[in-house]
Design a protein around this motif. Structure first.
Motif, PDB file in Angstrom:
ATOM      1  N   TRP A 154      51.479 -13.363 -17.944  1.00 53.99           N
ATOM      2  CA  TRP A 154      51.777 -12.162 -18.713  1.00 53.99           C
ATOM      3  C   TRP A 154      50.978 -10.998 -18.114  1.00 53.99           C
ATOM      4  O   TRP A 154      49.771 -11.102 -17.868  1.00 53.99           O
ATOM      5  CB  TRP A 154      51.395 -12.332 -20.171  1.00 53.99           C
ATOM      6  CG  TRP A 154      52.050 -13.500 -20.865  1.00 53.99           C
ATOM      7  CD1 TRP A 154      53.083 -14.256 -20.407  1.00 53.99           C
ATOM      8  CD2 TRP A 154      51.675 -14.046 -22.136  1.00 53.99           C
ATOM      9  NE1 TRP A 154      53.397 -15.241 -21.295  1.00 53.99           N
ATOM     10  CE2 TRP A 154      52.553 -15.141 -22.382  1.00 53.99           C
ATOM     11  CE3 TRP A 154      50.719 -13.738 -23.077  1.00 53.99           C
ATOM     12  CZ2 TRP A 154      52.478 -15.911 -23.533  1.00 53.99           C
ATOM     13  CZ3 TRP A 154      50.640 -14.500 -24.236  1.00 53.99           C
ATOM     14  CH2 TRP A 154      51.508 -15.571 -24.461  1.00 53.99           C
ATOM     15  N   GLY A 155      51.637  -9.920 -17.870  1.00 47.97           N
ATOM     16  CA  GLY A 155      50.963  -8.756 -17.301  1.00 47.97           C
ATOM     17  C   GLY A 155      50.813  -8.817 -15.794  1.00 47.97           C
ATOM     18  O   GLY A 155      50.134  -7.954 -15.216  1.00 47.97           O
ATOM     19  N   THR A 156      51.421  -9.808 -15.134  1.00 44.98           N
ATOM     20  CA  THR A 156      51.352  -9.947 -13.674  1.00 44.98           C
ATOM     21  C   THR A 156      52.717  -9.639 -13.075  1.00 44.98           C
ATOM     22  O   THR A 156      53.702 -10.291 -13.452  1.00 44.98           O
ATOM     23  CB  THR A 156      50.922 -11.370 -13.284  1.00 44.98           C
ATOM     24  OG1 THR A 156      49.641 -11.645 -13.842  1.00 44.98           O
ATOM     25  CG2 THR A 156      50.856 -11.506 -11.775  1.00 44.98           C
ATOM     26  N   PRO A 157      52.826  -8.667 -12.159  1.00 49.03           N
ATOM     27  CA  PRO A 157      54.123  -8.416 -11.502  1.00 49.03           C
ATOM     28  C   PRO A 157      54.507  -9.617 -10.641  1.00 49.03           C
ATOM     29  O   PRO A 157      53.816  -9.955  -9.681  1.00 49.03           O
ATOM     30  CB  PRO A 157      53.849  -7.171 -10.655  1.00 49.03           C
ATOM     31  CG  PRO A 157      52.619  -6.558 -11.222  1.00 49.03           C
ATOM     32  CD  PRO A 157      51.804  -7.700 -11.744  1.00 49.03           C
ATOM     33  N   MET A 158      55.587 -10.277 -11.007  1.00 51.55           N
ATOM     34  CA  MET A 158      56.006 -11.504 -10.318  1.00 51.55           C
ATOM     35  C   MET A 158      57.188 -11.211  -9.408  1.00 51.55           C
ATOM     36  O   MET A 158      58.179 -10.596  -9.842  1.00 51.55           O
ATOM     37  CB  MET A 158      56.388 -12.569 -11.347  1.00 51.55           C
ATOM     38  CG  MET A 158      55.236 -13.029 -12.235  1.00 51.55           C
ATOM     39  SD  MET A 158      55.786 -14.089 -13.602  1.00 51.55           S
ATOM     40  CE  MET A 158      56.565 -12.864 -14.667  1.00 51.55           C
ATOM     41  N   PRO A 159      57.143 -11.643  -8.133  1.00 55.99           N
ATOM     42  CA  PRO A 159      58.302 -11.471  -7.250  1.00 55.99           C
ATOM     43  C   PRO A 159      59.492 -12.270  -7.784  1.00 55.99           C
ATOM     44  O   PRO A 159      59.369 -13.454  -8.101  1.00 55.99           O
ATOM     45  CB  PRO A 159      57.816 -12.029  -5.913  1.00 55.99           C
ATOM     46  CG  PRO A 159      56.327 -11.993  -5.997  1.00 55.99           C
ATOM     47  CD  PRO A 159      56.000 -12.233  -7.423  1.00 55.99           C
ATOM     48  N   VAL A 160      60.624 -11.616  -7.899  1.00 51.43           N
ATOM     49  CA  VAL A 160      61.842 -12.264  -8.397  1.00 51.43           C
ATOM     50  C   VAL A 160      63.013 -11.813  -7.546  1.00 51.43           C
ATOM     51  O   VAL A 160      62.980 -10.752  -6.908  1.00 51.43           O
ATOM     52  CB  VAL A 160      62.117 -11.918  -9.885  1.00 51.43           C
ATOM     53  CG1 VAL A 160      61.052 -12.511 -10.786  1.00 51.43           C
ATOM     54  CG2 VAL A 160      62.216 -10.424 -10.076  1.00 51.43           C
ATOM     55  N   ASP A 161      64.048 -12.635  -7.554  1.00 56.50           N
ATOM     56  CA  ASP A 161      65.282 -12.235  -6.876  1.00 56.50           C
ATOM     57  C   ASP A 161      65.979 -11.154  -7.698  1.00 56.50           C
ATOM     58  O   ASP A 161      65.931 -11.173  -8.932  1.00 56.50           O
ATOM     59  CB  ASP A 161      66.205 -13.439  -6.715  1.00 56.50           C
ATOM     60  CG  ASP A 161      65.627 -14.499  -5.787  1.00 56.50           C
ATOM     61  OD1 ASP A 161      64.901 -14.122  -4.844  1.00 56.50           O
ATOM     62  OD2 ASP A 161      65.899 -15.703  -6.020  1.00 56.50           O
TER      63      ASP A 161
END
Length: 344
Positions: A154-161
């Motif tokens: 939560w609160g972490t920018p996660m790489p996503v498609d």
């Protein structure tokens, strides 16, 4: 890293993909049914990639890698994801291939995989799911497309498609919440914030169990006649009925006594000739005479009781008369006959 540098690395990665397409098959680490199936899937995937059918090729490469892992298969899978626009999947797969190649001492493949990952890093799209302090209810669960996310994410920018993602949140005693966010390839980072969950209303009380009525009897009990006084009959008339009833019983009893006296009188027949009787005959006739006298007394008393009942009935007030105006009656039966007294 500058955009020019990223583009140059991206071009190098695409060139490496073309080189991979003409490269020999990756060596398989194991033999057996899984390895044979992985080999078939790998051949099908390469043929589909040459035809530009990446949507069909990528799942075959992923299954081939699961059955029999290989660095070469990872390199092809990363290139397939990149052509589909799944930048995050391609970036992660390139990094996995670089680590695997480094462990095996394949320095050329390691370098090639790292360049591919570096070329994609600047193009990655990210999804940031924020959970403010006021939204962190006890037992809060956050899911992305149905997959549970650990609180550390939560609160972490996660790489996503790039694509659409459904964010859901739920907690005990709270109403669930969900939202859909679109991640654009050129948008950089998409952000969605989980709001405070609304408390769920209390459940309605359970309905009370219906009372079971006792089963009614199919046979109706015979109705008892109400006593005369309950029906509103004055006490004097009740006494009149009692006196008359007793008188009728007395008259009936006197008749029975008369028959008994006659039978006793006839018992003296063998001891008498006409009016002349011996001692036994005289005794029997005296007994019969005594019984007859008693029957006469009972008859007179019964007749008197009937007469008294008639008088009480005629002199009693109507049922509508007040209780204070009702007569009080006393009836007695003794050796001297019937006695009647009271207030009228």
């Amino acid at each position: 890293m500058s955009r020019r540098r990223a583009a140059r690395l991206g071009a190098a990665a695409l060139a490496s993909i073309a080189a991979l397409a003409g490269a020999p098959r990756p060596a398989r680490a194991q033999a057996g049914g899984d390895a044979a199936t992985a080999e078939v899937l790998f051949d099908q995937a390469i043929a589909l990639m040459r035809e530009g059918k990446y949507t069909e090729a990528c799942p075959r490469l992923a299954e081939s890698q699961r059955l029999d892992a290989g660095v070469g298969t990872l390199m092809y899978l990363a290139a397939c994801y990149e052509r589909l626009g799944k930048t995050a999947s391609a970036w992660a797969t390139y990094r996995e291939a670089a680590d695997a190649a480094g462990r095996r001492g394949q320095l050329d493949r390691e370098q090639q995989a790292r360049e591919g990952a570096a070329a994609l890093e600047a193009r990655l799209s990210r999804l940031l799911i924020e959970v403010p302090a006021g939204s962190a209810a006890p037992g809060l669960s956050v899911r992305r497309n149905g997959q549970e996310l650990a609180p550390v994410l939560w609160g972490t920018p996660m790489p996503v498609d790039p694509g659409a993602y459904t964010i859901e949140a739920s907690a005990p005693g709270r109403l669930p919440w969900s939202a859909t966010v679109a991640v654009d390839p050129a948008s950089g980072t998409a952000t969605v914030a989980v709001p405070p969950l609304v408390e769920a209303p209390a459940p309605p009380p359970l309905p009370a169990a219906p009372a079971v009525a006792p089963r009614a009897s199919t046979t109706a009990a015979p109705a008892r006649p109400a006593p005369p006084d309950a029906a509103g009959m004055p006490a004097a008339r009740v006494a009149a009925l009692v006196a008359a009833s007793a008188g009728v019983v007395g008259i009936g009893a006197s008749i029975g006594v008369g028959f008994a006296a006659r039978a006793r009188f006839e018992d003296a027949g063998p001891h008498c000739e006409g009016d002349l009787c011996d001692d036994d005959g005289l005794t029997i006739r005296e007994d019969a005479l005594g019984i007859a006298r008693a029957g006469t007394v009972v008859f007179i008393a019964g007749a008197a009781a009937v007469a008294a009942g008639g008088v009480l009935w005629l002199t009693s007030p109507s049922p509508r008369a007040s209780a204070g105006a009702r007569p009080a009656v006393q009836i007695g039966l003794g050796p001297a006959g019937l006695s009647l007294g009271g207030r009228f």
